[in-house]
Motif scaffolding. Structure first.
Motif, mmCIF file in Angstrom:
data_model
loop_
_atom_site.group_PDB
_atom_site.id
_atom_site.type_symbol
_atom_site.label_atom_id
_atom_site.label_comp_id
_atom_site.label_asym_id
_atom_site.label_seq_id
_atom_site.Cartn_x
_atom_site.Cartn_y
_atom_site.Cartn_z
ATOM 1 N N LEU A 131 37.046 41.927 44.431
ATOM 2 C CA LEU A 131 35.630 41.848 44.770
ATOM 3 C C LEU A 131 35.235 40.412 45.040
ATOM 4 C CD1 LEU A 131 34.058 44.322 42.206
ATOM 5 C CD2 LEU A 131 34.821 44.776 44.533
ATOM 6 N N ASN A 132 34.270 40.266 45.922
ATOM 7 C CA ASN A 132 33.769 38.949 46.270
ATOM 8 C C ASN A 132 32.317 39.086 46.665
ATOM 9 O OD1 ASN A 132 33.786 36.218 46.703
ATOM 10 N ND2 ASN A 132 35.445 36.246 48.196
ATOM 11 N N LEU A 133 31.634 37.962 46.809
ATOM 12 C CA LEU A 133 30.260 37.976 47.305
ATOM 13 C C LEU A 133 30.302 37.938 48.829
ATOM 14 C CD1 LEU A 133 28.449 35.541 44.835
ATOM 15 C CD2 LEU A 133 28.313 38.035 44.907
ATOM 16 N N VAL A 134 29.693 38.945 49.455
ATOM 17 C CA VAL A 134 29.662 39.056 50.911
ATOM 18 C C VAL A 134 28.201 38.975 51.353
ATOM 19 C CG1 VAL A 134 30.213 40.520 52.891
ATOM 20 C CG2 VAL A 134 31.742 40.481 50.898
ATOM 21 N N VAL B 233 29.375 35.195 39.032
ATOM 22 C CA VAL B 233 29.605 33.768 38.762
ATOM 23 C C VAL B 233 30.857 33.283 39.494
ATOM 24 C CG1 VAL B 233 30.165 32.080 36.959
ATOM 25 C CG2 VAL B 233 28.354 33.769 36.575
ATOM 26 N N THR B 234 31.932 34.056 39.450
ATOM 27 C CA THR B 234 33.167 33.693 40.155
ATOM 28 C C THR B 234 32.911 33.598 41.655
ATOM 29 O OG1 THR B 234 34.494 34.763 38.453
ATOM 30 C CG2 THR B 234 35.567 34.374 40.564
ATOM 31 N N GLY B 235 32.164 34.551 42.200
ATOM 32 C CA GLY B 235 31.814 34.507 43.615
ATOM 33 C C GLY B 235 31.003 33.272 43.954
ATOM 34 N N GLY B 236 30.076 32.901 43.064
ATOM 35 C CA GLY B 236 29.288 31.683 43.275
ATOM 36 C C GLY B 236 30.158 30.441 43.287
ATOM 37 N N LEU B 237 31.140 30.398 42.393
ATOM 38 C CA LEU B 237 32.063 29.251 42.370
ATOM 39 C C LEU B 237 32.855 29.166 43.676
ATOM 40 C CD1 LEU B 237 33.297 29.422 38.672
ATOM 41 C CD2 LEU B 237 31.799 27.679 39.689
ATOM 42 N N ASP C 63 30.551 46.403 30.981
ATOM 43 C CA ASP C 63 30.310 46.529 32.419
ATOM 44 C C ASP C 63 29.452 45.382 32.925
ATOM 45 O OD1 ASP C 63 31.816 48.837 32.743
ATOM 46 O OD2 ASP C 63 30.094 50.162 32.432
ATOM 47 N N HIS C 64 28.379 45.056 32.193
ATOM 48 C CA HIS C 64 27.502 43.959 32.602
ATOM 49 C C HIS C 64 28.283 42.649 32.631
ATOM 50 C CE1 HIS C 64 24.348 40.891 32.333
ATOM 51 N NE2 HIS C 64 23.609 41.764 32.992
ATOM 52 N N ALA C 65 29.072 42.386 31.601
ATOM 53 C CA ALA C 65 29.859 41.144 31.555
ATOM 54 C C ALA C 65 30.855 41.082 32.710
ATOM 55 C CB ALA C 65 30.582 41.037 30.216
ATOM 56 N N ARG C 66 31.497 42.200 33.018
ATOM 57 C CA ARG C 66 32.480 42.239 34.110
ATOM 58 C C ARG C 66 31.809 41.949 35.457
ATOM 59 N NH1 ARG C 66 33.710 46.111 37.511
ATOM 60 N NH2 ARG C 66 32.484 47.668 36.412
ATOM 61 N N VAL C 67 30.683 42.603 35.714
ATOM 62 C CA VAL C 67 29.994 42.407 36.987
ATOM 63 C C VAL C 67 29.402 41.005 37.062
ATOM 64 C CG1 VAL C 67 28.067 43.197 38.426
ATOM 65 C CG2 VAL C 67 29.562 44.869 37.332
#
Length: 174
Positions: A4-7, A118-122, A109-113
């Motif tokens: 998964l990534n931020l798109v 945060v990872t996508g933001g980085l 689930d909340h922590a995973r998402v």
């Protein structure tokens, strides 16, 4: 969640329309009225991304500039002061998929998402939206609880950035 990534959602990729369609199905499966997404439906569908602001969807990239389900969450991203010596990425409003409202394990689930966001933001600050700092707005109690645990887990670790919690903001700075 590693794929998964931020798109970036745009009128061209119709990603926001796809998110709303999938999330409407999730609401219907729990017999929740579609009106639960009215704010998303009216505001997000009209939003036109530009060079400094957009809505990003946490999903699997489709390789053609869009994304494919499952659509885990979305977040508004603002690239503030991009031409200054201290550009900043601000993640201001996030919403998790409706299915997480009735999750059997909401904390995990909340922590995973949220970790995916945060990872996508980085990845964004190291790539298309170069920044010296990233701030994530912690909207509710669950977000703040995650932020506190996130900072606690990372404090004292050898990281290429500093991490802190300041009010309702999670700060990550280079």
């Amino acid at each position: 969640m590693s794929n998964l990534n931020l798109v970036l959602a745009s009128p061209a990729n119709q990603l926001m329309a796809n998110v709303i369609t999938e999330w409407d199905r999730q609401l219907a499966s729990q017999k929740i009225p579609k009106s639960a997404l009215d704010a998303v439906r009216t505001y997000e569908a009209q939003l036109q991304p530009d060079k400094t602001y957009g809505v990003y969807i946490l999903c699997s990239p489709d390789g053609m500039g869009g994304g494919k389900p499952p659509y885990e969450a979305f977040v508004h991203v603002n690239h503030a002061f991009p031409k200054s010596p201290k550009p900043m990425l601000r993640m201001t409003w996030n919403r998790l998929a409706p299915r997480y409202e009735w999750s059997a394990n909401p904390i995990n689930d909340h922590a995973r998402v949220f970790t995916g966001i945060v990872t996508g933001g980085l990845k964004l600050i190291g790539g298309p939206l170069p920044s010296k700092e990233m701030k994530v707005y912690l909207y509710n109690h669950a977000d703040r609880a995650f932020g506190k645990r996130f900072v606690g887990a990372l404090t004292g670790m050898p990281l290429p950035f500093n991490v802190s919690l300041q009010g309702n903001w999670l700060h990550l700075g280079l």
